[in-house]
Design a protein around this motif. Structure first.
Motif, PDB file in Angstrom:
ATOM      1  N   ARG A 140     -18.753  -1.891   0.048  1.00 27.90           N
ATOM      2  CA  ARG A 140     -17.436  -1.905  -0.015  1.00 27.90           C
ATOM      3  C   ARG A 140     -16.596  -1.007   0.699  1.00 27.90           C
ATOM      4  NH1 ARG A 140     -19.450  -2.791  -5.955  1.00 27.90           N
ATOM      5  NH2 ARG A 140     -19.391  -5.157  -5.964  1.00 27.90           N
ATOM      6  N   ARG A 141     -15.363  -1.343   1.210  1.00 30.66           N
ATOM      7  CA  ARG A 141     -14.479  -0.488   1.939  1.00 30.66           C
ATOM      8  C   ARG A 141     -13.186  -0.521   1.223  1.00 30.66           C
ATOM      9  NH1 ARG A 141     -18.853   1.107   2.862  1.00 30.66           N
ATOM     10  NH2 ARG A 141     -20.055   1.000   4.711  1.00 30.66           N
ATOM     11  N   SER A 142     -12.691   0.693   1.032  1.00 35.29           N
ATOM     12  CA  SER A 142     -11.286   0.789   0.465  1.00 35.29           C
ATOM     13  C   SER A 142     -10.699   2.188   0.928  1.00 35.29           C
ATOM     14  CB  SER A 142     -11.419   0.918  -1.202  1.00 35.29           C
ATOM     15  OG  SER A 142     -10.111   1.433  -1.738  1.00 35.29           O
ATOM     16  N   ARG A 143      -9.324   2.235   1.049  1.00 37.40           N
ATOM     17  CA  ARG A 143      -8.738   3.255   1.550  1.00 37.40           C
ATOM     18  C   ARG A 143      -8.490   4.023   0.411  1.00 37.40           C
ATOM     19  NH1 ARG A 143      -4.808   0.096   5.377  1.00 37.40           N
ATOM     20  NH2 ARG A 143      -6.276  -0.496   7.103  1.00 37.40           N
ATOM     21  N   VAL A 144      -8.215   3.602  -0.796  1.00 36.19           N
ATOM     22  CA  VAL A 144      -7.832   4.165  -1.985  1.00 36.19           C
ATOM     23  C   VAL A 144      -8.991   4.694  -2.870  1.00 36.19           C
ATOM     24  CG1 VAL A 144      -6.337   3.817  -4.414  1.00 36.19           C
ATOM     25  CG2 VAL A 144      -5.745   2.959  -1.895  1.00 36.19           C
ATOM     26  N   VAL A 145     -10.145   4.010  -2.949  1.00 41.93           N
ATOM     27  CA  VAL A 145     -11.281   4.470  -4.017  1.00 41.93           C
ATOM     28  C   VAL A 145     -12.641   4.391  -3.022  1.00 41.93           C
ATOM     29  CG1 VAL A 145     -12.868   3.565  -5.916  1.00 41.93           C
ATOM     30  CG2 VAL A 145     -10.183   2.708  -5.711  1.00 41.93           C
ATOM     31  N   SER A 146     -13.156   5.606  -3.370  1.00 48.68           N
ATOM     32  CA  SER A 146     -14.554   5.839  -2.758  1.00 48.68           C
ATOM     33  C   SER A 146     -15.741   5.345  -3.387  1.00 48.68           C
ATOM     34  CB  SER A 146     -14.693   7.406  -2.227  1.00 48.68           C
ATOM     35  OG  SER A 146     -13.574   7.751  -1.396  1.00 48.68           O
ATOM     36  N   PHE A 147     -16.658   4.762  -2.786  1.00 41.73           N
ATOM     37  CA  PHE A 147     -17.587   4.111  -3.647  1.00 41.73           C
ATOM     38  C   PHE A 147     -18.993   4.807  -3.144  1.00 41.73           C
ATOM     39  CE2 PHE A 147     -14.472   0.738  -3.869  1.00 41.73           C
ATOM     40  CZ  PHE A 147     -14.720   0.094  -5.328  1.00 41.73           C
ATOM     41  N   VAL A 148     -19.649   5.118  -4.229  1.00 40.00           N
ATOM     42  CA  VAL A 148     -20.955   5.760  -3.849  1.00 40.00           C
ATOM     43  C   VAL A 148     -21.995   4.592  -3.911  1.00 40.00           C
ATOM     44  CG1 VAL A 148     -22.768   7.390  -4.815  1.00 40.00           C
ATOM     45  CG2 VAL A 148     -20.268   7.677  -4.983  1.00 40.00           C
ATOM     46  N   ASP A 149     -22.980   4.579  -3.216  1.00 36.99           N
ATOM     47  CA  ASP A 149     -24.038   3.601  -2.951  1.00 36.99           C
ATOM     48  C   ASP A 149     -24.909   3.843  -4.060  1.00 36.99           C
ATOM     49  OD1 ASP A 149     -26.181   1.946  -2.709  1.00 36.99           O
ATOM     50  OD2 ASP A 149     -26.113   2.258  -0.453  1.00 36.99           O
ATOM     51  N   PRO A 150     -24.984   3.039  -5.065  1.00 42.92           N
ATOM     52  CA  PRO A 150     -25.990   3.609  -6.518  1.00 42.92           C
ATOM     53  C   PRO A 150     -27.594   3.524  -5.861  1.00 42.92           C
ATOM     54  CG  PRO A 150     -25.090   1.328  -6.679  1.00 42.92           C
ATOM     55  CD  PRO A 150     -24.452   1.729  -5.405  1.00 42.92           C
ATOM     56  N   GLU A 151     -27.756   2.955  -4.939  1.00 37.58           N
ATOM     57  CA  GLU A 151     -29.217   2.753  -4.279  1.00 37.58           C
ATOM     58  C   GLU A 151     -29.302   4.256  -3.513  1.00 37.58           C
ATOM     59  OE1 GLU A 151     -30.726  -0.906  -3.013  1.00 37.58           O
ATOM     60  OE2 GLU A 151     -29.641  -2.016  -4.460  1.00 37.58           O
ATOM     61  N   GLU A 152     -28.403   4.954  -3.255  1.00 39.18           N
ATOM     62  CA  GLU A 152     -28.496   6.157  -2.599  1.00 39.18           C
ATOM     63  C   GLU A 152     -28.622   7.391  -3.663  1.00 39.18           C
ATOM     64  OE1 GLU A 152     -29.285   6.815   0.461  1.00 39.18           O
ATOM     65  OE2 GLU A 152     -29.708   4.676   0.948  1.00 39.18           O
ATOM     66  N   LEU A 153     -27.221   7.277  -4.510  1.00 37.04           N
ATOM     67  CA  LEU A 153     -27.434   8.166  -5.555  1.00 37.04           C
ATOM     68  C   LEU A 153     -26.770   7.583  -6.760  1.00 37.04           C
ATOM     69  CD1 LEU A 153     -27.017  11.202  -6.301  1.00 37.04           C
ATOM     70  CD2 LEU A 153     -24.400  11.282  -5.215  1.00 37.04           C
ATOM     71  N   ASP A 154     -27.409   7.540  -7.709  1.00 41.65           N
ATOM     72  CA  ASP A 154     -27.059   6.898  -9.247  1.00 41.65           C
ATOM     73  C   ASP A 154     -26.248   8.041  -9.687  1.00 41.65           C
ATOM     74  OD1 ASP A 154     -26.722   5.467 -11.324  1.00 41.65           O
ATOM     75  OD2 ASP A 154     -28.692   4.585 -11.069  1.00 41.65           O
ATOM     76  N   VAL A 155     -24.980   7.781 -10.224  1.00 40.77           N
ATOM     77  CA  VAL A 155     -24.249   8.652 -10.989  1.00 40.77           C
ATOM     78  C   VAL A 155     -24.147   8.384 -12.350  1.00 40.77           C
ATOM     79  CG1 VAL A 155     -22.872   9.795  -8.880  1.00 40.77           C
ATOM     80  CG2 VAL A 155     -22.216   7.843 -10.295  1.00 40.77           C
ATOM     81  N   ASN A 156     -24.867   7.149 -12.854  1.00 41.95           N
ATOM     82  CA  ASN A 156     -24.771   6.605 -14.115  1.00 41.95           C
ATOM     83  C   ASN A 156     -25.922   6.176 -14.596  1.00 41.95           C
ATOM     84  OD1 ASN A 156     -23.459   6.256 -16.722  1.00 41.95           O
ATOM     85  ND2 ASN A 156     -22.445   4.549 -16.350  1.00 41.95           N
ATOM     86  N   PHE A 157     -27.133   6.754 -14.434  1.00 37.88           N
ATOM     87  CA  PHE A 157     -28.434   6.285 -14.766  1.00 37.88           C
ATOM     88  C   PHE A 157     -28.644   6.266 -16.028  1.00 37.88           C
ATOM     89  CE2 PHE A 157     -33.108   6.763 -14.871  1.00 37.88           C
ATOM     90  CZ  PHE A 157     -33.541   5.799 -14.370  1.00 37.88           C
ATOM     91  N   VAL A 158     -28.962   4.912 -16.572  1.00 34.49           N
ATOM     92  CA  VAL A 158     -29.257   4.862 -17.866  1.00 34.49           C
ATOM     93  C   VAL A 158     -30.774   4.214 -17.802  1.00 34.49           C
ATOM     94  CG1 VAL A 158     -28.418   3.665 -20.043  1.00 34.49           C
ATOM     95  CG2 VAL A 158     -26.776   4.118 -18.294  1.00 34.49           C
ATOM     96  N   PRO A 159     -31.602   5.198 -18.133  1.00 33.11           N
ATOM     97  CA  PRO A 159     -33.307   4.741 -17.982  1.00 33.11           C
ATOM     98  C   PRO A 159     -33.652   4.013 -19.157  1.00 33.11           C
ATOM     99  CG  PRO A 159     -32.855   7.121 -18.810  1.00 33.11           C
ATOM    100  CD  PRO A 159     -31.341   6.502 -18.467  1.00 33.11           C
TER     101      PRO A 159
END
Length: 168
Positions: free
Chosen positions: A74-93
């Protein structure tokens, strides 16, 4: 602010819908098709009171893909997306591994003989509604992974320079 009291999945759905609206405005400013609220109806109860949140999530993914590209690209000029497969910031085990058996090994958070260990940046204990069990998981995880614990009184106190925020 208007959406914070929505009944469907509390603030999560309001945040998700707001994100679609924001990205949609960006697309419209670029002269492209924006978000047309096509997912919104999935956030409200149906005829029998059910909220088809899975359908909303699928629609949300499709709407984002159509506007700013597929998952992980995903590419946006307004929102930066984090690749969840690189860094999961909301991991619900306990959602990721259905067979976790309410153990840290089963949630792949500590070493076991059968699985690779997960190393999330943030662990979200959603779905563990029992407060005592949640605190047990937190303490056990911190002890086994970082040789520390979380207990009452261990967090830093606010100093006069760090005053709590109050609503305006």
């Amino acid at each position: 602010r208007q959406k914070t009291h929505w009944s469907a999945f509390w603030d999560q759905s309001a945040l998700a819908e707001s994100l679609l609206e924001l990205v949609g405005m960006e697309m419209q400013n670029r002269g492209q098709v924006g978000y047309r609220s096509q997912c919104l109806h999935f956030l409200f109860p149906g005829e029998f009171g059910e909220v088809p949140y899975n359908a909303y999530c699928d629609c949300w993914q499709d709407a984002l893909r159509d506007m700013i590209g597929p998952y992980r690209q995903r590419r946006s000029r307004v929102v930066s997306f984090v690749d969840p497969e690189e860094l999961d910031v909301n991991f619900v085990p306990n959602d990721v591994f259905w067979d976790h058996g309410f153990s840290l090994e089963g949630m792949r958070l500590v070493r076991s003989d059968i699985s690779e260990i997960m190393q999330p940046l943030i662990i979200h204990w959603a779905g563990v509604s029992n407060q005592d069990m949640r605190l047990h998981f937190v303490n056990e995880y911190l002890k086994r992974r970082f040789n520390t614990t979380f207990s009452k009184g261990t967090c830093s106190r606010l100093t006069p320079q760090l005053t709590p925020l109050t609503p305006q």
